[in-house]
Design a protein around this motif. Structure first.
Motif, PDB file in Angstrom:
ATOM      1  N   ILE A   1     -25.466 -22.067 -36.599  1.00 58.66           N
ATOM      2  CA  ILE A   1     -25.323 -22.112 -38.055  1.00 58.66           C
ATOM      3  C   ILE A   1     -24.968 -23.520 -38.519  1.00 58.66           C
ATOM      4  CG2 ILE A   1     -24.168 -21.126 -40.055  1.00 58.66           C
ATOM      5  CD1 ILE A   1     -25.899 -19.164 -38.483  1.00 58.66           C
TER       6      ILE A   1
ATOM      7  N   HIS B   1     -31.436 -22.926 -35.915  1.00 52.91           N
ATOM      8  CA  HIS B   1     -30.915 -21.914 -36.840  1.00 52.91           C
ATOM      9  C   HIS B   1     -31.434 -20.522 -36.481  1.00 52.91           C
ATOM     10  CE1 HIS B   1     -28.817 -24.666 -39.389  1.00 52.91           C
ATOM     11  NE2 HIS B   1     -29.901 -25.306 -39.778  1.00 52.91           N
ATOM     12  N   ASP B   2     -32.564 -20.451 -35.824  1.00 58.87           N
ATOM     13  CA  ASP B   2     -33.128 -19.161 -35.420  1.00 58.87           C
ATOM     14  C   ASP B   2     -32.565 -18.684 -34.083  1.00 58.87           C
ATOM     15  OD1 ASP B   2     -34.741 -19.078 -37.680  1.00 58.87           O
ATOM     16  OD2 ASP B   2     -36.412 -20.107 -36.693  1.00 58.87           O
TER      17      ASP B   2
ATOM     18  N   GLY C   1     -29.324 -29.930 -41.458  1.00 63.58           N
ATOM     19  CA  GLY C   1     -29.016 -28.515 -41.467  1.00 63.58           C
ATOM     20  C   GLY C   1     -29.755 -27.847 -42.618  1.00 63.58           C
ATOM     21  N   MET C   2     -29.624 -26.536 -42.724  1.00 58.16           N
ATOM     22  CA  MET C   2     -30.359 -25.788 -43.747  1.00 58.16           C
ATOM     23  C   MET C   2     -30.068 -26.294 -45.157  1.00 58.16           C
ATOM     24  SD  MET C   2     -30.348 -21.773 -42.625  1.00 58.16           S
ATOM     25  CE  MET C   2     -28.553 -21.662 -42.589  1.00 58.16           C
TER      26      MET C   2
ATOM     27  N   ARG D   1     -31.634 -19.705 -47.096  1.00 58.05           N
ATOM     28  CA  ARG D   1     -32.762 -19.297 -46.256  1.00 58.05           C
ATOM     29  C   ARG D   1     -33.981 -18.920 -47.117  1.00 58.05           C
ATOM     30  NH1 ARG D   1     -31.947 -18.517 -40.906  1.00 58.05           N
ATOM     31  NH2 ARG D   1     -29.802 -18.463 -40.114  1.00 58.05           N
TER      32      ARG D   1
ATOM     33  N   TYR E   1     -37.119 -26.905 -41.189  1.00 55.15           N
ATOM     34  CA  TYR E   1     -35.705 -26.677 -40.875  1.00 55.15           C
ATOM     35  C   TYR E   1     -35.498 -26.687 -39.366  1.00 55.15           C
ATOM     36  CZ  TYR E   1     -36.821 -21.787 -39.710  1.00 55.15           C
ATOM     37  OH  TYR E   1     -37.338 -20.646 -39.139  1.00 55.15           O
TER      38      TYR E   1
ATOM     39  N   THR F   1     -25.702 -18.154 -47.847  1.00 55.29           N
ATOM     40  CA  THR F   1     -26.635 -18.450 -46.760  1.00 55.29           C
ATOM     41  C   THR F   1     -27.985 -17.803 -47.018  1.00 55.29           C
ATOM     42  OG1 THR F   1     -24.814 -18.607 -45.168  1.00 55.29           O
ATOM     43  CG2 THR F   1     -27.026 -18.245 -44.270  1.00 55.29           C
TER      44      THR F   1
END
Length: 234
Positions: free
Chosen positions: A196, A191-192, A39-40, A177, A187, A173
């Motif tokens: 989330i 997510h885009d 994840g991010m 980013r 990433y 967040t």
């Protein structure tokens, strides 16, 4: 352990994230590990560890039901940093018995059934991954859920008998980013697309505007039950 936790927490209080990771790696040589789900947040920490050449191992839990995009991110990460993130898989016999007895999508039937699936696919492999380590680094952030808002940056995990360190606990967040963009960190493309918090494909959906951060995980369950057991303490 509470006293030692307080001492360690004070030691890293004035350090930035990379300095704190380095401090713990020196304090517990060969016994600090990081769990990534790609994840991010996890990609940010992976970049910190690998670009800083910190002696911290990285592993992931491959449940067998992950998104294609997650595998893509895993591959891209290995290629970008010239590394080999170690996978841990669920016990095949346990998966076979569970699916044979309950069906391939039994986790939709009840919270108990879903948690049993999570235990087999995530918790048991995690226990193996953490064995022998003294510090478990995670990508948990206070913003992710109400249950994480009061977590300290470093805590004693009685369940696994080690310290847990959350270097990004106070990050937003937007900060995550921005770091990814600034450092060109690979990433997950989901997510885009409104995803989330990304877990197994059958248990994750994109969230709608205004929905809670965790709304896309196990969306058919009550919010109070939305944990898989990885971060539940005794």
């Amino acid at each position: 352990m509470a006293e030692r936790s307080e001492i360690l927490l004070n030691s890293i209080a004035e350090l930035n994230e990379v300095e704190a990771l380095s401090f713990l790696a020196n304090e517990f040589p060969g016994a600090v590990t990081f769990s990534s789900s790609f994840g991010m947040e996890d990609q940010v920490i992976t970049h910190m560890i690998l670009s800083g050449r910190l002696p911290i191992s990285i592993f992931t839990l491959d449940t067998g039901r992950m998104f294609y995009e997650t595998y893509y991110t895993w591959s891209q990460t290995n290629e970008r940093y010239g590394t080999h993130i170690k996978p841990y898989y669920p016990d095949a016999a346990h998966i076979e018995a569970f699916v044979e007895a309950n069906g391939i999508n039994a986790f939709y039937e009840s919270p108990a059934m879903r948690k049993q699936c999570c235990f087999i696919r995530k918790v048991e492999p995690l226990n193996r991954a953490l064995s022998g380590n003294k510090v478990w680094v995670t990508g948990l952030r206070a913003e992710q859920s109400s249950s994480r808002e009061s977590l300290p940056q470093l805590e004693w995990d009685e369940t696994h008998g080690l310290y847990k360190f959350h270097p990004l606990m106070d990050w937003t967040t937007e900060q995550v980013r921005a770091y990814i963009k600034q450092n060109n960190v690979p990433y997950n493309p989901l997510h885009d697309q409104g995803f989330i918090s990304i877990g197994c494909a059958p248990c994750t959906r994109a969230i709608k505007p205004g929905e809670d951060f965790r709304a896309g995980r196990w969306w058919w369950e009550d919010n109070s039950k939305k944990e898989c057991g990885l971060h539940v303490h005794k």
